[in-house]
Enzyme design. Structure first.
Site, PDB file in Angstrom:
ATOM      1  N   ARG A  90     -20.302  12.947  13.143  1.00 18.56           N
ATOM      2  CA  ARG A  90     -20.817  12.369  11.909  1.00 18.56           C
ATOM      3  C   ARG A  90     -21.962  11.393  12.113  1.00 18.56           C
ATOM      4  O   ARG A  90     -22.939  11.403  11.369  1.00 18.56           O
ATOM      5  CB  ARG A  90     -19.674  11.645  11.202  1.00 18.56           C
ATOM      6  CG  ARG A  90     -18.638  12.611  10.716  1.00 18.56           C
ATOM      7  CD  ARG A  90     -17.431  11.904  10.167  1.00 18.56           C
ATOM      8  NE  ARG A  90     -16.580  12.915   9.550  1.00 18.56           N
ATOM      9  CZ  ARG A  90     -15.436  12.651   8.954  1.00 18.56           C
ATOM     10  NH1 ARG A  90     -14.987  11.413   8.887  1.00 18.56           N
ATOM     11  NH2 ARG A  90     -14.726  13.607   8.417  1.00 18.56           N
ATOM     12  N   LEU A 138      -6.272  11.307   8.301  1.00 21.36           N
ATOM     13  CA  LEU A 138      -4.967  11.695   7.748  1.00 21.36           C
ATOM     14  C   LEU A 138      -3.937  11.689   8.876  1.00 21.36           C
ATOM     15  O   LEU A 138      -2.812  11.231   8.715  1.00 21.36           O
ATOM     16  CB  LEU A 138      -5.064  13.091   7.117  1.00 21.36           C
ATOM     17  CG  LEU A 138      -6.115  13.254   6.013  1.00 21.36           C
ATOM     18  CD1 LEU A 138      -6.108  14.682   5.470  1.00 21.36           C
ATOM     19  CD2 LEU A 138      -5.871  12.270   4.888  1.00 21.36           C
ATOM     20  N   SER A 178     -16.929  17.694   1.564  1.00 22.83           N
ATOM     21  CA  SER A 178     -16.247  17.812   2.859  1.00 22.83           C
ATOM     22  C   SER A 178     -17.188  18.326   3.935  1.00 22.83           C
ATOM     23  O   SER A 178     -17.976  19.244   3.715  1.00 22.83           O
ATOM     24  CB  SER A 178     -15.083  18.780   2.742  1.00 22.83           C
ATOM     25  OG  SER A 178     -14.624  19.090   4.043  1.00 22.83           O
ATOM     26  N   GLY A 210       0.834  -1.204   0.000  1.00 23.53           N
ATOM     27  CA  GLY A 210       0.000   0.000   0.000  1.00 23.53           C
ATOM     28  C   GLY A 210       0.862   1.245   0.000  1.00 23.53           C
ATOM     29  O   GLY A 210       1.937   1.280   0.618  1.00 23.53           O
ATOM     30  N   GLU A 262      -5.869   3.070   8.083  1.00 23.87           N
ATOM     31  CA  GLU A 262      -7.257   2.618   8.154  1.00 23.87           C
ATOM     32  C   GLU A 262      -7.346   1.096   8.230  1.00 23.87           C
ATOM     33  O   GLU A 262      -8.335   0.547   8.716  1.00 23.87           O
ATOM     34  CB  GLU A 262      -8.041   3.138   6.936  1.00 23.87           C
ATOM     35  CG  GLU A 262      -9.547   2.940   7.065  1.00 23.87           C
ATOM     36  CD  GLU A 262     -10.332   3.497   5.876  1.00 23.87           C
ATOM     37  OE1 GLU A 262      -9.732   4.178   5.027  1.00 23.87           O
ATOM     38  OE2 GLU A 262     -11.543   3.249   5.812  1.00 23.87           O
ATOM     39  N   GLY A 299      -0.580   4.596   0.294  1.00 24.29           N
ATOM     40  CA  GLY A 299      -1.313   5.788   0.726  1.00 24.29           C
ATOM     41  C   GLY A 299      -0.523   6.512   1.807  1.00 24.29           C
ATOM     42  O   GLY A 299       0.691   6.326   1.943  1.00 24.29           O
TER      43      GLY A 299
END
Lengths: 255, 640
Positions: B332, B443, B286, B42, B427, B44
């Site tokens: 959220r 992040l 966003s 990965g 993640e 990222g």
């Protein structure tokens, strides 16, 4: 408002890197104008699979216009007719019922076709590894607010840093030059105070690596037109100026 | 067999754990580092930052990514920002406050020690990224700007327009490419990990398939690092990129790595609603938009009027009404469930009545369109491109969509899974966000793990193997694993069924969204278990994968990924079923307060559920890691 339209697609099919390719015509019928361009291709592919034919290979990932994976020549234009828009964000509402659409991969000798519409863009990574960075090992950074950066400088650097590395600038250029891609990365770093220490070395190394893979810029300006992030061609002028300075300065340092 | 789950959390006070532990961990001296091979899967934020940092230290690193370039990884799409407890704004922020907010936001289902360390290194991330040239937003004096972000009452979020993930990833990618040029990192693009190779109970390598040539390859190393992202695409429709999948983590799970809290999934409140069946993914707007946008629906059901024809009295600003203190900035999960509730009541807006309004007219009236354009211009443009509507004139329509998965492979304090030598970052692990992740923290965690945690902890593991060469990739364990992958590929091509991989993926997604989505109940979850199993069985019998193994074959790539998502979906249902409480993103309808808020059961469930694979068709075994809270008091979250 949403409607359903019929399109005729002329799509480049090529089985592999070393085989000959050809256009194949597909009817894309009953497509909603709310569909994205790639969703239209998804639908065509589903129908191909149902009919026992191998689907058209095309690349995409984020489908939000930021990862830079997608990129198709649509009627001869990189990323299609809508300005400042990557292929994945183009929608069928930009087309009319009965339109004929030619779909090709990026065309550039430095981007060999892998299959159908997918190409190899590793040459762009080579330009970055030649100097598209600021040398700062993990852990060695000073406090972030020790180096003030004028807002305007930061904003301009950002305009350059917005490049998504899709390669549309190369595909659109009659010379297959990568000046816009290279200049965008150069000016992102060369404008910032953090990027000054390596400015001249970086400029020479990146430009010369670019030249090893790509054609030369003759100021057609097609790159700016095709760029999905609308990165202005002015960055190329700045980068060129830096390159000339770099050649002089680097020679002095060597002497 | 797994003994008791020991997270190996260091002793000592919360504030000193990491500092003390850094001192007590063994070091590998610089000359010896070059004798260790490390595979990073990965590229990222977590993978690129880890690989670059390990390369700088002198390890021999191999990066494997299925992308054509490391820069494509889905971290690139993160918009809003990254938290850092710098307290540049003098508004009362601190490492402890970021720790506290993250623990509370995660509904007390994460580990104190990990979260504190995350908050502690957050400040270093901002320094590192700035030094790399990440163009964070600045004030006129040239210093860094901050904004407040969903769920926080201080301004600690650093941002780069609406492209923070892109700019941070380009920073990590540039550091990675510098190491590629330096020869410390060997980069393999278009290489997909399909198997973890184990020897003597340790992770010793992986098997990949080259996506262009189809060649199956063995890679051997002293340690394997997975930084392969989350599993949101189990829902088919999510804000994840199309290629995001669980395969690398799942193949490790099948080799013994525990999968923790799979039912903790995050639904993001501000996405563009689906417009039709052909929808291939959902796009996030966003949540920084909630700073200036006001969320509302009509007061009455089936109000047929356009938004500009509905006077204020006939509007229900439901978040501001129910949560006066936080208003539109509630976390959220709270925002998402409330949106679902009003849509389920029949007050949804848009052609399919599947959204709520996010209205900027007050903000534009107050600050002017130019100020709003400067803050959100690219997001507004993106919205208009997708919907054909101009949000400066018409309110946006938004609806929740799956965005992030808090669950993942179980790791200890050093980010090592229960499998020795297998580390999991970002993640892909479960470690820091508990049952719900706060905005601007993904992040932060990816980069914390990659830049500032793994480079220390991996040495503590490797120190035991000094002088041992990595296993020869021609050893039988590698050959057997290669054969397994080759056989699997051949099997997909031989089925010759009637439906495409995408067809089954879409059908799976509907089941998971309906039964293991924003709210769950026992009946639904039991139904999910049987229906997912039945559909999965049909998938293996009836999927149609055309073409051959030795070319770029996207259906073939997806076939294995979707098979893994089927198995994961069953585990999610089982995890959700056994967690008889509501917490964060996991809302069990049977467990709610009178006001309809999530009701935790700290007596029974203040633990991590970590599942052990027992073979296809056999129920997994549930293990527990008890969570101890010594520095915060468990309270019911209240945002009123």
């Amino acid at each position: 408002m949403s409607a359903r339209i019929n399109l005729t697609l002329k799509v480049w099919r090529q089985a592999g890197p070393d085989t000959e390719g050809a256009f194949v015509v597909y009817e894309a019928t009953d497509i909603s104008t709310d569909a994205s361009f790639l969703e239209m291709l998804d639908i065509v592919n589903e129908r191909l699979i149902d009919a026992g034919e191998e689907p058209i290979v095309f690349e995409s990932d984020c489908r939000e216009g930021i990862c830079g994976t997608c990129g198709l020549m649509i009627n001869g234009r990189a990323h299609g007719p809508q300005k400042g828009t990557a292929t994945c964000q183009l929608h069928i509402r930009s087309f009319n019922d009965g339109d004929h659409i030619t779909i090709e991969p990026w065309r550039a000798s430095s981007f060999p076709v892998l299959r159908d519409l997918a190409v190899d863009r590793r040459a762009l990574d080579a330009i970055i590894s030649a100097g598209g960075y600021i040398t700062v090992n993990t852990g060695s950074a000073p406090d972030a607010n020790l180096i003030p950066v004028p807002k305007e400088t930061a904003e301009t650097a950002f305009d350059a840093a917005a490049c998504i590395g899709c390669g549309a600038c190369v595909a659109a250029c009659p010379n297959s030059a990568a000046q816009l891609f290279t200049a965008a990365k150069l000016q992102h770093l060369n404008l910032l105070p953090q990027g000054q220490a390596e400015r001249w070395e970086r400029t020479e190394a990146m430009v010369e690596t670019m030249e090893a893979f790509f054609g030369s810029c003759t100021n057609h300006g097609e790159c700016e037109e095709a760029c999905p992030k609308e990165i202005p061609i002015d960055f190329i002028a700045w980068a060129n100026r830096d390159y000339i300075k770099a050649k002089v300065k680097n020679r002095k340092l060597a002497g | 067999m797994i003994g008791s789950l020991d997270a190996r959390i260091p002793a000592g006070s919360l504030e000193n754990k990491w500092t003390d532990h850094k001192f007590s961990m063994r070091l590998v001296n610089p000359n010896n580092k070059r004798r260790f091979d490390i595979i990073v899967v990965g590229s990222g934020l977590a993978g690129a930052s880890a690989a670059a940092s390990l390369g700088e230290l002198g390890y021999r690193v191999k990066v494997l990514t299925y992308h054509d370039s490391p820069r494509r990884a889905h971290s690139i799409a993160a918009q809003g920002g990254i938290n850092g407890a710098k307290n540049y704004q003098n508004d009362g922020d601190s490492v402890f406050r970021l720790f506290y907010d993250t623990i509370k936001g995660g509904d007390y289902r994460s580990r104190e020690a990990n979260v504190y360390r995350l908050a502690e290194v957050s400040v270093d991330i901002i320094d590192q990224a700035t030094a790399q040239g990440v163009p964070f937003a600045r004030e006129y004096g040239g210093l860094l700007d901050n904004r407040s972000f969903g769920g926080a009452q201080v301004s600690r979020t650093f941002y780069a327009r609406g492209q923070t993930g892109q700019q941070l990833l380009l920073g990590a990618y540039s550091a990675l490419m510098r190491q590629v040029a330096a020869g410390t990192v060997e980069l393999h693009t278009r290489s997909e990990m399909l198997e973890l190779v184990m020897h003597d109970g340790r992770a010793v390598g992986v098997i990949t398939r080259d996506l262009i040539s189809g060649e199956v390859q063995a890679h051997s190393a002293h340690a394997v690092v997975l930084a392969t992202g989350g599993y949101g695409n189990v829902y088919f429709l999510s804000t994840n990129a199309k290629m995001c999948n669980v395969t690398a983590a799942w193949r490790a799970h099948r080799k013994g790595a525990l999968f923790a809290n799979p039912c903790y999934t995050q639904i993001h409140p501000t996405c563009i609603p689906a417009s039709d069946d052909f929808q291939s993914k959902l796009t996030l707007m966003s949540e920084s938009l909630r700073n200036d946008g006001r969320i509302w629906v009509p007061q009455t059901h089936d109000d047929g009027r356009g938004p500009d024809e509905i006077p204020d009295d006939d509007r229900d600003y439901f978040l501001e009404r129910k949560y006066p203190a936080f208003g539109n900035l509630v976390p959220r999960d709270v925002a998402s469930r409330n949106a679902k509730a009003v849509v389920d009541e029949g007050r949804g807006v848009g052609p399919l009545c599947n959204g709520v309004y996010l209205d900027f007219s007050d903000a534009i009236g107050r600050d002017g369109a130019d100020v709003i354009r400067a803050k959100y211009g690219n997001l507004f443009d993106m919205y208009e491109r997708i919907t054909g509507e101009n949000p400066y004139q018409v309110p946006m329509r938004i609806y929740p969509a799956t965005h992030y998965t808090m669950g993942g492979l179980w790791v200890d304090y050093e980010l090592m899974s229960n499998v020795a030598g297998l580390f999991v970052l970002g993640e892909a692990n479960f470690s820091d966000h508990g049952a719900n992740r706060l905005g601007a923290s993904a992040l932060m965690q990816g980069l914390a793990d990659g830049y500032f945690v793994l480079p220390y902890t991996i040495g503590n593991y490797l120190a035991d193997y000094l002088g041992e060469a990595a296993l020869n990739p021609n050893e039988p364990v590698f050959k057997d694993a290669k054969q397994q992958v080759t056989d699997e590929v051949a099997r997909w091509l031989s089925i010759g069924g009637t439906h495409s991989v995408d067809y089954y993926h879409r059908e799976l997604g509907k089941l998971v969204w309906d039964y293991i989505g924003m709210s769950r109940n026992q009946t639904g979850l039991e139904k999910a278990l049987s229906e997912i199993a039945a559909l999965g069985e049909e998938y293996h019998r009836n999927v149609r994968v055309l073409g051959s193994a030795d070319t770029l074959n996207q259906s073939l790539e997806k076939a294995g990924r979707v098979a893994d998502l089927f198995e994961l979906a069953e585990l999610m249902a089982r995890d959700a079923l056994t967690r008889e409480e509501s917490c964060g993103g996991h809302f069990r309808e049977e467990h709610q307060t009178e006001e309809g808020e999530a009701l935790r059961d700290d007596e029974q469930f203040a633990h991590v559920a970590a599942w052990e694979w027992q073979g296809a068709g056999t129920a997994s075994t549930r293990h527990r890691e008890e969570l101890a809270f010594e520095n915060v008091e468990l309270t019911q979250r209240s945002y009123k």
